[in-house]
Design a protein around this motif. Structure first.
Motif, PDB file in Angstrom:
ATOM      1  N   LEU A   1       0.828  -1.199   0.000  1.00  0.00           N
ATOM      2  CA  LEU A   1       0.000   0.000   0.000  1.00  0.00           C
ATOM      3  C   LEU A   1       0.867   1.255   0.000  1.00  0.00           C
ATOM      4  CD1 LEU A   1      -2.797   1.245   0.027  1.00  0.00           C
ATOM      5  CD2 LEU A   1      -2.765   1.070   2.518  1.00  0.00           C
TER       6      LEU A   1
ATOM      7  N   LEU B   1       2.178   1.717  -3.548  1.00  0.00           N
ATOM      8  CA  LEU B   1       1.136   2.231  -4.427  1.00  0.00           C
ATOM      9  C   LEU B   1       0.834   3.701  -4.139  1.00  0.00           C
ATOM     10  CD1 LEU B   1      -1.344  -0.791  -4.450  1.00  0.00           C
ATOM     11  CD2 LEU B   1       0.313  -0.150  -6.208  1.00  0.00           C
ATOM     12  N   ALA B   2       0.793   4.062  -2.862  1.00  0.00           N
ATOM     13  CA  ALA B   2       0.513   5.447  -2.488  1.00  0.00           C
ATOM     14  C   ALA B   2       1.622   6.372  -2.971  1.00  0.00           C
ATOM     15  CB  ALA B   2       0.337   5.560  -0.977  1.00  0.00           C
TER      16      ALA B   2
ATOM     17  N   ALA C   1       1.124   7.048  -6.697  1.00  0.00           N
ATOM     18  CA  ALA C   1      -0.165   7.612  -7.109  1.00  0.00           C
ATOM     19  C   ALA C   1      -0.148   9.134  -7.118  1.00  0.00           C
ATOM     20  CB  ALA C   1      -1.260   7.119  -6.174  1.00  0.00           C
TER      21      ALA C   1
ATOM     22  N   PRO D   1      -4.659   6.869  -1.831  1.00  0.00           N
ATOM     23  CA  PRO D   1      -5.433   5.648  -2.066  1.00  0.00           C
ATOM     24  C   PRO D   1      -6.774   5.699  -1.338  1.00  0.00           C
ATOM     25  CG  PRO D   1      -3.534   5.198  -0.657  1.00  0.00           C
ATOM     26  CD  PRO D   1      -3.449   6.626  -1.070  1.00  0.00           C
TER      27      PRO D   1
END
Length: 67
Positions: A47, A50-51, A54, A58
């Motif tokens: 996570l 991914l954050a 991005a 998220p």
């Protein structure tokens, strides 16, 4: 050759299988993209990765509880 509907359904089934295996799935549309990952498999390190990649924070989406 399969028609467009059959190809789209095949892609949906593949995405669902990938999510069950813990592989994130990229959903794309006209001018947008959405990365989806199963909460059970992404974990805190995934996570965080991914954050960091991005443009926006998220979002956690939870399905209703099953009976």
């Amino acid at each position: 050759m399969p028609d467009a509907t059959a190809l789209a359904l095949r892609a949906v089934h593949r995405a669902a299988a990938d999510l069950r295996r813990g592989t994130p799935v990229l959903l794309r549309g006209d001018g947008w993209g959405l990365l989806v990952a199963a909460a059970e498999t992404v974990g805190a390190p995934g996570l965080a990765t991914l954050a960091a990649l991005a443009r926006t924070p998220p979002v956690l989406l939870l399905a209703p509880a099953r009976a």
